[in-house]
Scaffold this motif. Structure first.
Motif, short mmCIF file in Angstrom:
data_model
loop_
_atom_site.label_atom_id
_atom_site.label_comp_id
_atom_site.label_asym_id
_atom_site.label_seq_id
_atom_site.Cartn_x
_atom_site.Cartn_y
_atom_site.Cartn_z
N ALA A 164 0.85 -1.19 0.00
CA ALA A 164 0.00 0.00 0.00
C ALA A 164 0.89 1.25 0.00
N PRO A 197 2.90 1.36 7.75
CA PRO A 197 2.78 0.50 8.94
C PRO A 197 3.61 0.99 10.13
N THR A 208 -3.68 -6.62 4.13
CA THR A 208 -3.44 -7.70 5.12
C THR A 208 -2.43 -8.73 4.60
N CYS A 209 -1.48 -8.26 3.80
CA CYS A 209 -0.53 -9.18 3.17
C CYS A 209 0.49 -9.75 4.16
N ARG A 210 0.64 -9.11 5.29
CA ARG A 210 1.55 -9.56 6.36
C ARG A 210 3.03 -9.39 6.03
N ILE A 225 -4.17 -3.10 13.06
CA ILE A 225 -4.96 -2.56 11.95
C ILE A 225 -6.33 -3.24 11.92
S1 SF4 Z 1 -0.26 -6.13 6.05
FE1 SF4 Z 1 1.37 -4.66 6.47
S2 SF4 Z 1 2.60 -4.62 4.62
FE2 SF4 Z 1 0.65 -5.55 4.06
S3 SF4 Z 1 -0.61 -3.84 3.33
FE3 SF4 Z 1 -1.04 -4.08 5.53
S4 SF4 Z 1 0.37 -2.68 6.55
FE4 SF4 Z 1 1.12 -2.92 4.45
#
Ligand code: SF4
Ligand code: SF4
Length: 714
Positions: A336, A345, A395-397, A413
């Motif tokens: 993102a 983040p 939410t790719c982690r 988040i």
């Molecule tokens: S999980 Fe982490 S890296 Fe993935 S989009 Fe959300 S904040 Fe960005």
């Protein structure tokens, strides 16, 4: 806070008060031993007048007391959080702690890691060396051990450590101020310069103290093992060495005292908080599972869902904010952030820490890296964090995967999303449409459930449907909403079903009784809707006696395997890549091994980073005859397709499209086939190829489609 409870903050407070008393006790002990009689050793405090020595013990005691007291204030802030169990699993915790103190995770970034290790290990060796010297100093003559050859070895080790430490500090300064990576440049504050200066001062004054002492003592031969101090001692004429020694000794003591006080109120605190955070990281739920919540359909006493106020986050989520090293690795891998969305983040962690610190009682310094003096009028994180930041997350982690100190960013988040969705009804309008579809049609496409099994009309064998009279099966094939209703993904369903049939697998589907697993609802914060769907699915599955499930969608796979157990649904779940690979390994499927050209595989986040499955898809492609070529970002470092975290159901208005970024990377491999193992990745990459006008030359395919072409010829 319960007044009678023993808390971390109270223990630290007691320790802080005790510190000056303890160090004064050390001074008292130091008066007891008679003069050392060694031939080879060191006269501690030899040239320092007694009043200065007393002052030293008092000052160090006070500095330690203040440092521990300031940590107790921070601990009071952590204790404002809600309960969360981080107990047990001691073996894993010890392993994680060791990973922290051995810098294993930090060293994954070569340059930063090596510099960090030089500073950290140099400092630890010097600190332990000084503590050893003090211990030896306090012991009676007959117990002293820092003598002879041992003393010389000790001197050598400490001088090496001092040089490593100083070189590390200098290297860190050069990197930060001359060659800073973007993630560092954007967060460099005056505090960073002060910290480097302070550390440098400790190292340099330590060596100069040694050099002046050696000059004063006439450089006895055995002290040549203190090689750095030995050569530096030529800088100091013996006639003036006594005064010089006292001055640099005072400078060394003062800089060390300043370090102690700076420890809790600057980013230096991560020296202590980060390894502890890593020890706290292991948790009983799988990493793909969101934080458990009570049954919202039955509970009547829940006032708040999710988290907005400081006290609604767990104590561990609050502690995280004080363990963050501000390194920005999370930001550098965030899809993102990378594509120009408002989400960062690192800022999510820092802003929560800032609100926590500013609303603490008494207020303590916020996490470093926070921009300027910011007034916070309440303890709600939404004073600092905007919904747009939270809704940009896929939410790719990737952020958590790369964080060297195991900060849990995604949980925060998602808990804030829960609050926005259920307490404020504040979510993007397109998500509202998906919610309505899931509520009314039990799938986000808004299609009739009666059409779930429509694809079965396209295969030339009967597909069993669990729940119909007399139907049983060894495996449930969980088709998923995309596999049932999306035209492109129906091809994956047909391929998978045909392969299962060809291999003689005894499988059935649920047909119209299969509802959306609820993954998009849960990731979008609508826990109520998720639970509504999940509880119905679990009831259906349990009633049908399902024990083994095959899913082609990693989101379904993750939810069924990792989240349904939170509600009493326990099944053995396979991703289709794992199951199909097993069938090939058993010889039940025989690919002809003639895939044309190279293939590049895109790791779905919910298969890879959330469930650690990177190999099965690649093995499957290889046995199918594909020549694999990797994208620049692959496996645990893979870049998201942009659809996770319910983004599939939202519009992407800001910045570059994530799927286009990823597709460009896939195209850069030159492979004519892009393979994946997720219905959403499939759609996103296929759209990306079309957006970039490359659909004539490049095909996007699911693993099952590639295998079916090789095994079944279609
Ligand atoms: S999980 Fe982490 S890296 Fe993935 S989009 Fe959300 S904040 Fe960005
Ligand atoms: S959350 Fe982790 S990766 Fe991100 S800045 Fe903090 S320590 Fe670095």
């Amino acid at each position: 806070m319960d007044k009678r409870r023993v808390t971390v903050s109270r223990l630290l407070l007691a320790l802080g008060i005790a510190m000056p008393v303890v160090t004064l006790g050390f001074w008292g002990l130091s008066l007891l031993p008679d003069e050392p009689t060694f031939a080879i050793g060191r006269h501690v405090f030899g040239n320092i007048p007694e009043p200065l020595i007393i002052l030293f013990y008092v000052a160090v005691g006070l500095a330690l007391g203040v440092a521990v007291y300031l940590f107790s204030l921070r601990a009071r802030n952590w204790e404002r959080g809600a309960k969360e169990r981080r107990w047990g699993m001691w073996g894993r915790r010890a392993k994680e702690f060791l990973r922290g103190v051995t810098m294993a995770s930090v060293l994954e970034d070569r340059v930063a890691g090596v510099l960090h290790a030089m500073i950290f290990y140099g400092f630890v060796v010097l600190f332990l060396g000084t503590a050893t010297l003090e211990l030896d100093h306090l012991l009676p003559n007959n117990l002293k051990f820092l003598e002879g050859g041992f003393y010389q070895g000790y001197s050598l080790v400490l001088d090496v450590a001092a040089l490593v430490f100083i070189a590390g500090v200098a290297g860190a300064a050069v990197r930060r101020y001359l060659f800073p990576p973007l993630r560092i440049r954007t967060k460099t504050k005056p505090e960073d310069a002060w910290i480097l200066l302070l550390l440098g001062l400790i190292g340099v004054t330590g060596l100069l103290t040694e050099a002046a002492r050696l000059s004063l003592e006439g450089r006895p031969d055995y002290e040549v093992w203190s090689f750095a101090g030995w050569y530096l001692s030529y800088l100091f004429p013996q006639s003036t060495a006594a005064g010089t020694h006292q001055i640099v000794w005072i400078a060394h003591a003062v800089s060390f005292g300043a370090f102690l006080v700076a420890l809790p109120v600057t980013k230096l605190r991560h020296m202590l908080t980060s390894p502890v955070n890593m020890a706290l990281a292991p948790r009983s739920r799988p990493k793909g599972a969101m934080r458990e919540m009570p049954n919202l359909l039955e509970a009547t006493d829940i006032e708040t869902v999710g988290a907005a106020k400081v006290g609604e986050f767990t104590w561990k989520q609050l502690y995280d904010t004080d363990a963050c090293t501000i390194c920005g690795r999370c930001t550098s891998v965030c899809p993102a952030n990378h594509t120009g969305k408002p989400l960062d983040p690192r800022e999510i962690v820092l802003k929560l820490g800032e609100v926590m610190a500013r609303t603490g009682s008494p207020a303590v310094s916020p996490p470093v890296g926070v921009d300027g003096e910011i007034t916070v009028t309440s303890d709600s994180v939404f004073e600092r964090i905007t919904p747009a930041e939270l809704w940009a997350c896929t939410t790719c982690r990737a952020c958590e995967q790369v964080c060297p100190v195991d900060i849990e960013i995604l949980d925060k988040i998602l808990d804030m999303r829960r609050y926005l969705a259920l307490m404020e009804a504040d979510f993007p309008s397109q998500l509202g449409n998906a919610f309505i579809s899931m509520e009314n049609s039990s799938n986000p496409y808004g299609m009739s459930q009666q059409e779930r099994a429509a694809w079965t009309r396209e295969v030339d064998f009967p597909v069993k449907i669990l729940g119909e009279p007399g139907v049983t099966a060894e495996y449930l094939y969980w088709v998923g909403c995309a596999g049932s209703f999306d035209d492109r993904n129906r091809k994956v369903t047909l391929a998978t079903a045909r392969l299962l049939h060809a291999a003689g697998v005894d499988f059935a589907i649920l047909g119209p009784r299969e509802l959306c697993t609820g993954d998009p609802a849960r990731r979008a914060g609508n826990e109520y809707l998720f639970q509504t769907l999940a509880l119905q699915n679990i009831a259906t599955l349990n009633e049908a006696g399902v024990t083994q499930i095959i899913a082609q969608c990693p989101h379904c796979f993750n939810t069924l395997a990792n989240e349904y157990p939170q509600f009493g649904g326990n099944y053995r779940v396979f991703h289709h890549s794992q199951f199909l690979m097993d069938l090939v390994a058993q010889g039940k499927l025989k690919p002809n091994g003639r895939v044309d050209g190279k293939v590049t595989f895109h790791d779905p986040c919910y298969l890879g980073r959330h469930n650690d499955e990177y190999d099965a898809p690649r093995r499957l492609l290889r046995v199918a005859g594909a020549k694999l070529t990797e994208m620049e970002r692959n496996r645990k470092g893979s870049f998201c397709c942009g659809a996770g975290g319910a983004q599939m159901w939202m519009e992407e208005h800001t910045g570059k499209k994530v799927n286009v970024e990823r597709t460009q990377e896939a195209l850069a491999t030159g492979a004519p086939t892009i393979a994946t193992g997720c219905p959403f990745c499939y759609v996103m990459l296929d759209d990306g190829v079309k957006d970039l006008g490359r659909e004539e030359e490049v095909a996007v395919k699911d693993l099952a489609m590639i295998l079916a072409e090789q095994v079944l010829g279609r």
